[in-house]
Design a protein around this motif. Structure first.
Motif, PDB file in Angstrom:
ATOM      1  N   CYS A  40       0.841  -1.202   0.000  1.00  0.00           N
ATOM      2  CA  CYS A  40       0.000   0.000   0.000  1.00  0.00           C
ATOM      3  C   CYS A  40       0.873   1.249   0.000  1.00  0.00           C
ATOM      4  O   CYS A  40       1.095   1.872   1.043  1.00  0.00           O
ATOM      5  N   PHE A  94      -1.734   4.023  -4.173  1.00  0.00           N
ATOM      6  CA  PHE A  94      -1.940   2.601  -3.906  1.00  0.00           C
ATOM      7  C   PHE A  94      -2.003   1.733  -5.165  1.00  0.00           C
ATOM      8  O   PHE A  94      -2.473   0.591  -5.104  1.00  0.00           O
ATOM      9  N   SER A 106      -0.677  -1.997  -5.233  1.00  0.00           N
ATOM     10  CA  SER A 106      -1.413  -3.211  -4.841  1.00  0.00           C
ATOM     11  C   SER A 106      -1.909  -4.002  -6.044  1.00  0.00           C
ATOM     12  O   SER A 106      -2.526  -5.056  -5.887  1.00  0.00           O
ATOM     13  N   ALA A 124      -4.244  -6.958  -0.539  1.00  0.00           N
ATOM     14  CA  ALA A 124      -4.619  -5.718   0.144  1.00  0.00           C
ATOM     15  C   ALA A 124      -6.093  -5.413  -0.084  1.00  0.00           C
ATOM     16  O   ALA A 124      -6.664  -5.767  -1.123  1.00  0.00           O
ATOM     17  N   ILE A 174      -8.720  -2.550  -0.872  1.00  0.00           N
ATOM     18  CA  ILE A 174      -8.760  -1.214  -1.461  1.00  0.00           C
ATOM     19  C   ILE A 174     -10.175  -0.663  -1.380  1.00  0.00           C
ATOM     20  O   ILE A 174     -11.140  -1.336  -1.755  1.00  0.00           O
ATOM     21  N   CYS A 184      -6.236   1.975   1.675  1.00  0.00           N
ATOM     22  CA  CYS A 184      -5.609   0.681   1.415  1.00  0.00           C
ATOM     23  C   CYS A 184      -5.150   0.048   2.724  1.00  0.00           C
ATOM     24  O   CYS A 184      -4.697   0.755   3.641  1.00  0.00           O
ATOM     25  N   THR A 210      -2.937  -3.588   4.004  1.00  0.00           N
ATOM     26  CA  THR A 210      -2.247  -4.843   3.667  1.00  0.00           C
ATOM     27  C   THR A 210      -2.627  -5.924   4.673  1.00  0.00           C
ATOM     28  O   THR A 210      -2.525  -5.720   5.889  1.00  0.00           O
TER      29      THR A 210
END
Length: 207
Positions: free
Chosen positions: A95, A111, A114, A164, A166, A202, A204
């Motif tokens: 991220c 981001f 990702s 991740a 989003i 974002c 992770t």
């Protein structure tokens, strides 16, 4: 004299019955409370994420837990603008704000590190493994949602390059473009992302 026993005797009996019903009700409530405690969302999570905006501020958290052969995602977010936003699991657990897209270094944005939607190979949106229902942010900027999916597993969520969560900047149309707007059907961008726009937050996933 005969009438005295018949008028007074039933009263204790009725009182005992009422007390028994009341105790039974308390027992049911207690069992219900215990049941709700057993359904905790965080104690058995196999993956969690701290979700941040591009400026680095935390906007909440997300977690996955096992759910009878599937995976249940719970998100708790705050500090967002009210509205509906696309929400997906993306295929790389990085991220970075102001980053390059892995498949197109000329494209930069928040981001983009990702990558695309998890499980997108060979599928159009919304058939990707990481595609999820839209996120509703309330008028006070908070959002809470739990959704169960059999497309996400512990193994593909926590693989070598991770994944991740989003939160996008626009709603997700899920490729639903009426023929009167697109006689030839949705274009490649719609079939890739659902036209959900940029990435506002974002997180992770880690175990």
């Amino acid at each position: 004299m005969r009438h005295l026993p018949t008028t007074s005797a039933p009263r204790p009996h009725r009182t005992v019955v009422r007390a028994t019903v009341a105790l039974a009700s308390v027992g049911v409530l207690a069992l219900s409370a215990c049941g709700s405690d057993d359904d905790g969302e965080s104690s058995d999570s196999f993956a969690t994420a701290d979700v941040h905006a591009a400026d680095g501020n935390s906007v909440g958290s997300a977690s996955f837990r096992d759910a009878d052969g599937a995976s249940a995602l719970t998100v708790d977010l705050t500090g967002l603008q009210p509205g509906m936003y696309g929400m997906h699991v993306h295929g790389i657990g990085t991220c970075d704000p102001g980053s390059h897209a892995p498949d197109d270094p000329s494209e930069t944005g928040d981001f983009l590190s990702s990558g695309g939607h998890m499980g997108a190979d060979g599928h159009d949106h919304p058939g990707h493994g990481g595609d999820l229902p839209a996120l509703l942010v309330n008028g006070d900027g908070t959002a809470h949602m739990t959704v169960t999916t059999d497309r996400v597993t512990r193994d593909n969520l926590l693989d070598d390059d991770g994944s991740a969560l989003i939160i996008h900047e626009k709603p997700d149309n899920y490729g639903n473009i009426p023929d009167r707007y697109a006689p030839d059907g949705p274009d490649k961008d719609t079939l890739k992302t659902g036209d959900a726009g940029g990435r506002q937050a974002c997180g992770t996933f880690t175990d």
